[in-house]
Design a protein around this motif. Structure first.
Motif, mmCIF file in Angstrom:
data_model
loop_
_atom_site.group_PDB
_atom_site.id
_atom_site.type_symbol
_atom_site.label_atom_id
_atom_site.label_comp_id
_atom_site.label_asym_id
_atom_site.label_seq_id
_atom_site.Cartn_x
_atom_site.Cartn_y
_atom_site.Cartn_z
ATOM 1 N N ILE A 23 -0.497 16.968 48.281
ATOM 2 C CA ILE A 23 0.741 16.911 49.263
ATOM 3 C C ILE A 23 0.189 17.731 50.241
ATOM 4 C CG2 ILE A 23 1.732 19.009 48.196
ATOM 5 C CD1 ILE A 23 4.535 17.707 48.556
ATOM 6 N N PHE A 24 -0.523 18.835 50.290
ATOM 7 C CA PHE A 24 -0.888 19.361 51.369
ATOM 8 C C PHE A 24 -1.731 18.806 52.510
ATOM 9 C CE2 PHE A 24 -0.314 22.605 48.102
ATOM 10 C CZ PHE A 24 0.728 23.570 48.717
ATOM 11 N N SER A 25 -2.226 17.560 52.080
ATOM 12 C CA SER A 25 -3.090 16.739 53.059
ATOM 13 C C SER A 25 -2.227 15.725 53.671
ATOM 14 C CB SER A 25 -4.201 16.098 52.286
ATOM 15 O OG SER A 25 -3.362 14.860 51.372
ATOM 16 N N LEU A 26 -0.936 15.748 53.426
ATOM 17 C CA LEU A 26 0.150 14.785 54.276
ATOM 18 C C LEU A 26 0.093 15.205 55.726
ATOM 19 C CD1 LEU A 26 2.890 14.183 51.560
ATOM 20 C CD2 LEU A 26 0.860 12.525 52.241
ATOM 21 N N PRO A 27 0.083 14.159 56.663
ATOM 22 C CA PRO A 27 0.228 14.767 58.007
ATOM 23 C C PRO A 27 1.658 14.833 58.486
ATOM 24 C CG PRO A 27 -0.100 12.188 57.789
ATOM 25 C CD PRO A 27 -0.065 12.801 56.438
ATOM 26 N N TRP A 28 2.204 16.034 58.000
ATOM 27 C CA TRP A 28 3.294 16.373 58.327
ATOM 28 C C TRP A 28 3.340 17.213 59.650
ATOM 29 C CZ3 TRP A 28 7.583 14.426 55.751
ATOM 30 C CH2 TRP A 28 7.262 14.403 54.440
ATOM 31 N N THR A 29 4.365 16.921 60.531
ATOM 32 C CA THR A 29 4.281 17.902 61.864
ATOM 33 C C THR A 29 5.665 18.628 61.950
ATOM 34 O OG1 THR A 29 2.785 16.597 62.849
ATOM 35 C CG2 THR A 29 3.990 18.029 64.363
ATOM 36 N N ASP A 30 5.896 19.825 62.012
ATOM 37 C CA ASP A 30 7.271 20.583 62.147
ATOM 38 C C ASP A 30 7.754 20.658 63.658
ATOM 39 O OD1 ASP A 30 9.481 22.024 61.495
ATOM 40 O OD2 ASP A 30 8.088 24.022 61.082
ATOM 41 N N LEU A 31 8.781 20.154 63.756
ATOM 42 C CA LEU A 31 9.331 20.143 65.097
ATOM 43 C C LEU A 31 10.590 21.122 65.217
ATOM 44 C CD1 LEU A 31 9.007 16.520 66.064
ATOM 45 C CD2 LEU A 31 7.522 18.098 66.705
ATOM 46 N N SER A 32 10.696 21.909 64.123
ATOM 47 C CA SER A 32 12.091 22.916 64.064
ATOM 48 C C SER A 32 12.182 23.811 65.201
ATOM 49 C CB SER A 32 12.116 23.305 62.532
ATOM 50 O OG SER A 32 11.865 22.231 61.685
ATOM 51 N N SER A 33 11.019 24.258 65.759
ATOM 52 C CA SER A 33 11.113 25.272 66.785
ATOM 53 C C SER A 33 11.821 24.934 68.160
ATOM 54 C CB SER A 33 9.899 25.866 66.891
ATOM 55 O OG SER A 33 8.998 25.001 67.308
ATOM 56 N N ILE A 34 11.913 23.575 68.176
ATOM 57 C CA ILE A 34 12.634 22.952 69.612
ATOM 58 C C ILE A 34 14.060 23.460 69.505
ATOM 59 C CG2 ILE A 34 13.269 20.730 70.605
ATOM 60 C CD1 ILE A 34 10.837 19.516 69.170
ATOM 61 N N PRO A 35 14.294 24.254 70.697
ATOM 62 C CA PRO A 35 15.589 24.785 70.956
ATOM 63 C C PRO A 35 16.764 23.472 70.999
ATOM 64 C CG PRO A 35 14.216 24.897 72.716
ATOM 65 C CD PRO A 35 13.380 24.353 72.025
ATOM 66 N N GLY A 36 17.985 23.758 70.447
ATOM 67 C CA GLY A 36 18.784 22.766 70.695
ATOM 68 C C GLY A 36 19.209 21.972 69.632
ATOM 69 N N LEU A 37 18.370 21.945 68.485
ATOM 70 C CA LEU A 37 18.564 20.923 67.398
ATOM 71 C C LEU A 37 19.768 21.280 66.988
ATOM 72 C CD1 LEU A 37 15.252 20.988 65.686
ATOM 73 C CD2 LEU A 37 16.104 19.480 67.177
ATOM 74 N N THR A 38 20.454 20.215 66.293
ATOM 75 C CA THR A 38 22.060 20.293 65.752
ATOM 76 C C THR A 38 21.643 20.252 64.090
ATOM 77 O OG1 THR A 38 22.794 19.344 67.491
ATOM 78 C CG2 THR A 38 23.899 19.362 65.347
ATOM 79 N N ASN A 39 22.259 20.974 63.473
ATOM 80 C CA ASN A 39 22.028 21.174 61.751
ATOM 81 C C ASN A 39 23.005 20.115 61.588
ATOM 82 O OD1 ASN A 39 20.972 23.676 62.174
ATOM 83 N ND2 ASN A 39 22.216 24.507 60.682
ATOM 84 N N LYS A 40 22.264 18.935 60.706
ATOM 85 C CA LYS A 40 23.120 17.763 60.389
ATOM 86 C C LYS A 40 22.711 17.386 58.886
ATOM 87 C CE LYS A 40 24.195 15.452 64.769
ATOM 88 N NZ LYS A 40 25.911 15.387 64.540
ATOM 89 N N THR A 41 23.683 16.778 58.371
ATOM 90 C CA THR A 41 23.547 16.257 56.876
ATOM 91 C C THR A 41 24.319 14.953 56.772
ATOM 92 O OG1 THR A 41 23.325 16.830 54.477
ATOM 93 C CG2 THR A 41 24.986 17.840 55.631
ATOM 94 N N GLY A 42 23.977 13.907 56.239
ATOM 95 C CA GLY A 42 24.567 12.620 56.036
ATOM 96 C C GLY A 42 24.943 12.018 57.176
ATOM 97 N N ALA A 43 24.212 12.110 58.335
ATOM 98 C CA ALA A 43 24.393 11.536 59.380
ATOM 99 C C ALA A 43 23.557 10.079 59.450
ATOM 100 C CB ALA A 43 24.082 12.316 60.553
ATOM 101 N N ALA A 44 24.433 9.187 60.215
ATOM 102 C CA ALA A 44 23.582 7.874 60.655
ATOM 103 C C ALA A 44 22.639 8.205 61.670
ATOM 104 C CB ALA A 44 24.460 6.819 61.131
ATOM 105 N N ALA A 45 21.466 7.491 61.731
ATOM 106 C CA ALA A 45 20.466 7.740 62.571
ATOM 107 C C ALA A 45 20.011 6.520 63.173
ATOM 108 C CB ALA A 45 19.104 8.243 62.060
ATOM 109 N N SER A 46 19.977 6.144 64.446
ATOM 110 C CA SER A 46 19.624 5.000 65.144
ATOM 111 C C SER A 46 18.577 5.169 66.455
ATOM 112 C CB SER A 46 21.012 4.372 65.808
ATOM 113 O OG SER A 46 20.575 3.166 66.611
ATOM 114 N N VAL A 47 17.753 4.111 66.695
ATOM 115 C CA VAL A 47 16.686 4.277 67.634
ATOM 116 C C VAL A 47 16.823 3.635 68.896
ATOM 117 C CG1 VAL A 47 14.186 4.305 68.012
ATOM 118 C CG2 VAL A 47 15.226 5.228 65.726
ATOM 119 N N ASP A 48 16.761 4.104 69.814
ATOM 120 C CA ASP A 48 16.483 3.169 71.298
ATOM 121 C C ASP A 48 15.156 3.260 71.694
ATOM 122 O OD1 ASP A 48 17.190 1.581 73.288
ATOM 123 O OD2 ASP A 48 18.366 3.061 74.195
#
Length: 119
Positions: free
Chosen positions: A71-96
């Motif tokens: 599992i340590f070899s998976l190419p994960w990238t953490d972006l949590s340090s970006i300011p202004g992120l909103t804590n969400k759970t159970g939200a719908a996500a859409s892409v443009d």
């Protein structure tokens, strides 16, 4: 002899540091996930034992080869340090194209939030 010992210690330190510092997200449920340009973006969710939405944003690069053996070899990238992120759970996500919109769910910010994957 000192040179060989120094090289061995240097290689071991790099290998140890690489394995220890790898980002591996914790288990979660009710997170939002969306695919943008061969990257699976994950936002928020709940973790067992927490009474609040997680403030984590990260992605898994599915264009790179990986196996589930380590599992340590998976190419994960953490972006949590970006300011202004909103804590969400159970939200719908859409892409443009390159912008992810998060709508609804339980949250600590506005009803709708967005994340631009380019900037």
């Amino acid at each position: 002899m000192k040179l060989i010992l120094s090289i061995v210690l240097f290689v071991c330190t790099i290998h140890f540091r690489k394995n220890v510092s790898a980002f591996v997200p914790s288990g979660r449920g009710e997170h939002s996930t969306v695919l943008v340009n061969e990257k699976l973006y994950f936002l928020g969710g709940w973790s067992w034992g927490l009474s609040y939405a997680m403030n984590q944003l990260f992605y898994l690069d599915v264009s790179r080869h990986f196996t589930m053996i380590n599992i340590f070899s998976l190419p994960w990238t953490d972006l949590s340090s970006i300011p202004g992120l909103t804590n969400k759970t159970g939200a719908a996500a859409s892409v443009d194209e390159t912008t992810i919109f998060y709508i609804g769910g339980r949250h600590s910010g506005g009803l709708v939030s967005k994340f631009d994957t380019i900037s």
